[in-house]
Design a protein around this motif. Structure first.
Motif, PDB file in Angstrom:
ATOM      1  N   CYS A 163      -1.660   7.066 -11.026  1.00  0.00           N
ATOM      2  CA  CYS A 163      -2.425   5.883 -10.581  1.00  0.00           C
ATOM      3  C   CYS A 163      -2.974   5.136 -11.789  1.00  0.00           C
ATOM      4  O   CYS A 163      -2.951   3.902 -11.848  1.00  0.00           O
ATOM      5  CB  CYS A 163      -3.575   6.305  -9.663  1.00  0.00           C
ATOM      6  SG  CYS A 163      -3.005   6.833  -8.045  1.00  0.00           S
ATOM      7  N   ARG A 164      -3.463   5.895 -12.746  1.00  0.00           N
ATOM      8  CA  ARG A 164      -4.025   5.284 -13.959  1.00  0.00           C
ATOM      9  C   ARG A 164      -2.932   4.518 -14.720  1.00  0.00           C
ATOM     10  O   ARG A 164      -3.113   3.392 -15.131  1.00  0.00           O
ATOM     11  CB  ARG A 164      -4.605   6.402 -14.816  1.00  0.00           C
ATOM     12  CG  ARG A 164      -5.528   5.924 -15.879  1.00  0.00           C
ATOM     13  CD  ARG A 164      -6.235   7.089 -16.544  1.00  0.00           C
ATOM     14  NE  ARG A 164      -7.428   7.515 -15.843  1.00  0.00           N
ATOM     15  CZ  ARG A 164      -7.699   8.774 -15.502  1.00  0.00           C
ATOM     16  NH1 ARG A 164      -6.857   9.741 -15.766  1.00  0.00           N
ATOM     17  NH2 ARG A 164      -8.818   9.060 -14.897  1.00  0.00           N
ATOM     18  N   PRO A 176       2.733  -0.811  -5.710  1.00  0.00           N
ATOM     19  CA  PRO A 176       1.594  -0.862  -4.773  1.00  0.00           C
ATOM     20  C   PRO A 176       0.302  -1.115  -5.542  1.00  0.00           C
ATOM     21  O   PRO A 176       0.145  -0.641  -6.667  1.00  0.00           O
ATOM     22  CB  PRO A 176       1.581   0.547  -4.148  1.00  0.00           C
ATOM     23  CG  PRO A 176       2.275   1.428  -5.144  1.00  0.00           C
ATOM     24  CD  PRO A 176       3.281   0.554  -5.851  1.00  0.00           C
ATOM     25  N   SER A 177      -0.600  -1.881  -4.935  1.00  0.00           N
ATOM     26  CA  SER A 177      -1.882  -2.088  -5.626  1.00  0.00           C
ATOM     27  C   SER A 177      -2.861  -0.974  -5.287  1.00  0.00           C
ATOM     28  O   SER A 177      -3.869  -0.799  -5.983  1.00  0.00           O
ATOM     29  CB  SER A 177      -2.473  -3.455  -5.274  1.00  0.00           C
ATOM     30  OG  SER A 177      -2.574  -3.565  -3.881  1.00  0.00           O
ATOM     31  N   VAL A 195      -2.974   1.678 -10.067  1.00  0.00           N
ATOM     32  CA  VAL A 195      -3.039   1.744  -8.595  1.00  0.00           C
ATOM     33  C   VAL A 195      -4.438   2.209  -8.181  1.00  0.00           C
ATOM     34  O   VAL A 195      -4.897   3.274  -8.617  1.00  0.00           O
ATOM     35  CB  VAL A 195      -1.975   2.747  -8.062  1.00  0.00           C
ATOM     36  CG1 VAL A 195      -2.064   2.866  -6.549  1.00  0.00           C
ATOM     37  CG2 VAL A 195      -0.577   2.322  -8.496  1.00  0.00           C
ATOM     38  N   ALA A 196      -5.108   1.419  -7.361  1.00  0.00           N
ATOM     39  CA  ALA A 196      -6.432   1.834  -6.869  1.00  0.00           C
ATOM     40  C   ALA A 196      -6.268   2.988  -5.883  1.00  0.00           C
ATOM     41  O   ALA A 196      -5.308   3.027  -5.108  1.00  0.00           O
ATOM     42  CB  ALA A 196      -7.117   0.656  -6.181  1.00  0.00           C
ATOM     43  N   LEU A 218       0.859  -1.196   0.000  1.00  0.00           N
ATOM     44  CA  LEU A 218       0.000   0.000   0.000  1.00  0.00           C
ATOM     45  C   LEU A 218       0.888   1.236   0.000  1.00  0.00           C
ATOM     46  O   LEU A 218       1.763   1.378   0.866  1.00  0.00           O
ATOM     47  CB  LEU A 218      -0.891   0.010   1.258  1.00  0.00           C
ATOM     48  CG  LEU A 218      -1.780   1.246   1.418  1.00  0.00           C
ATOM     49  CD1 LEU A 218      -2.983   1.186   0.460  1.00  0.00           C
ATOM     50  CD2 LEU A 218      -2.293   1.382   2.853  1.00  0.00           C
ATOM     51  N   ALA A 219       0.669   2.136  -0.952  1.00  0.00           N
ATOM     52  CA  ALA A 219       1.380   3.431  -0.916  1.00  0.00           C
ATOM     53  C   ALA A 219       0.660   4.339   0.075  1.00  0.00           C
ATOM     54  O   ALA A 219      -0.575   4.378   0.111  1.00  0.00           O
ATOM     55  CB  ALA A 219       1.385   4.058  -2.308  1.00  0.00           C
TER      56      ALA A 219
END
Ligand SMILES: Cc1ncc(COP(=O)(O)O)c(C=O)c1O
Length: 363
Positions: A169-170, A140-141, A174-175, A95-96
């Motif tokens: 993120c796109r 990171p997801s 990354v969510a 996780l970021a």
């Protein structure tokens, strides 16, 4: 005498406004139908009416009111986070997170077995270049985002920064898990980060910081309706995120009428009054906040280490928090402390607490 709690950052109590509004809302719920049928069955994502009210509440911040089938009603932001982090990050994942952030993320990481990758920040929040490097290196997801009146630094990301972060993120898939809990008190702030990448964003708007700490109602807007049943049904994990129906229904009545906004207005007014007391005392100090913020970030002179300062304030009967409480990653946190403006139960108590902090500051 009990110490004054200025370590927490709850909204101030506003009983002169809250009490009558809340009493009326609860009476309305009980009059509207059979209490037995209201609480007769679990409502995993909330009733249709409650999800619609949640959508309307989120519409106070999002550019459009989202469809109700994208909303989950839960018993607090923490519950939503626990469900999302388990599914979107999970064991062995990454996780970021902002290098200074909501401390509970340490416990989530321990509980679910994921890594935290701390992203360096400037005065606006995370730095795009550093974030991109982390996306590249750590994959990171998801990114836990506090872009508005960040906890603890009070930073607010500009529109340009939000666009840049959303774009990264796109690019890296990354969510975004956006916790917008502090956003309803200030006016004229940028739209949520989620509005720049809605297809990736899990947008959370709780009531705990704008209305009252323990109403235990928070709303999630998912990127689409289809993902909700995968993440939010009891078989996913042995846990319960659901709101007690009475709480959800009361919150809905507050949102459907003008109760919620009147409570938020009263919390904002009291918060501003308390900030006026802060401003009058801390002239010349390096503090960051805004009059609608539930916490103040005070940078200390180099010769006043934060932990010693906190100990001195504590010896004067007031609890505040050093920057280390919020630190993620290996960097040295800035020499700063955070104190809350709302948790002291009334203005006189707050003033006493403030006087102790200023006494320590000038000693
Ligand atoms: C950033 C942030 N999110 C969430 C919460 C807690 O929200 P809830 O009480 O709805 O779980 C807090 C409380 O301190 C917080 O600072």
């Amino acid at each position: 005498m009990n110490p004054i709690n200025m370590s927490g950052n709850l909204p101030p109590l506003v009983p002169h406004i809250f009490d009558d509004i809340y009493r009326a809302a609860i009476a309305q719920v009980l009059d509207d139908g059979s209490p037995n049928s209201l609480i007769g069955a679990h409502q995993f994502c909330g009733s249709e009416r409650d999800r619609t009210a949640g959508a309307r509440f989120a519409g106070l911040r999002l550019p459009q009111v989202p469809p109700a089938d994208r909303v989950v009603v839960a018993n607090g932001t923490q519950s939503i986070l626990s469900m999302l982090l388990h599914s979107l990050v999970g064991k062995g994942g990454c996780l970021a997170i902002e290098a200074l952030s909501y401390p509970t993320m340490h416990q989530f990481a321990d509980m679910f077995g994921f890594r935290l990758s701390a992203v360096p920040m400037d005065h606006e929040g995370i730095e795009p270049e550093a974030f991109e490097a982390i996306c590249h290196k750590d994959a990171p997801s998801a990114y836990y985002a506090l872009p508005t009146l960040q906890n603890p630094t009070t930073a607010i990301m500009s529109v340009e920064r939000r666009q840049a972060i959303a774009e990264i993120c796109r690019r890296y898939g990354v969510a975004i898990i956006e916790d917008d809990i502090y956003s309803l008190l200030p006016h004229d702030i940028p739209p949520p980060l989620s509005s720049f990448a809605p297809e990736l964003s899990w947008y959370i708007l709780g009531t705990a910081k704008s209305m009252v700490a323990a109403l235990k109602v928070a709303y999630l807007v998912a990127p689409n309706a289809e993902d909700i049943p995968k993440l939010f049904w009891p078989g996913v994990r042995a846990t319960y995120w659901m709101c007690a129906p009475i709480n959800a229904a009361v919150a809905s009545r507050l949102i459907e009428g003008d109760g919620a906004t009147r409570i938020i207005d009263a919390v904002r007014t009291e918060t501003r009054e308390r900030h006026a007391l802060v401003a009058a005392r801390f002239t010349g100090a390096d503090l960051r906040s805004m009059p609608e913020c539930l916490h103040v970030w005070l940078n200390l002179p180099e010769q006043r280490p934060a932990d010693k300062f906190v100990a001195m304030v504590s010896s004067l009967g007031v609890n505040i928090s050093p920057s280390a409480t919020y630190a993620f990653g290996n960097g040295t946190p800035p020499n700063a402390i955070r104190f809350g403006t709302g948790t002291a139960r009334d203005r006189a108590t707050f003033e006493r607490g403030l006087n102790a902090i200023i006494q320590a500051y000038h000693s």
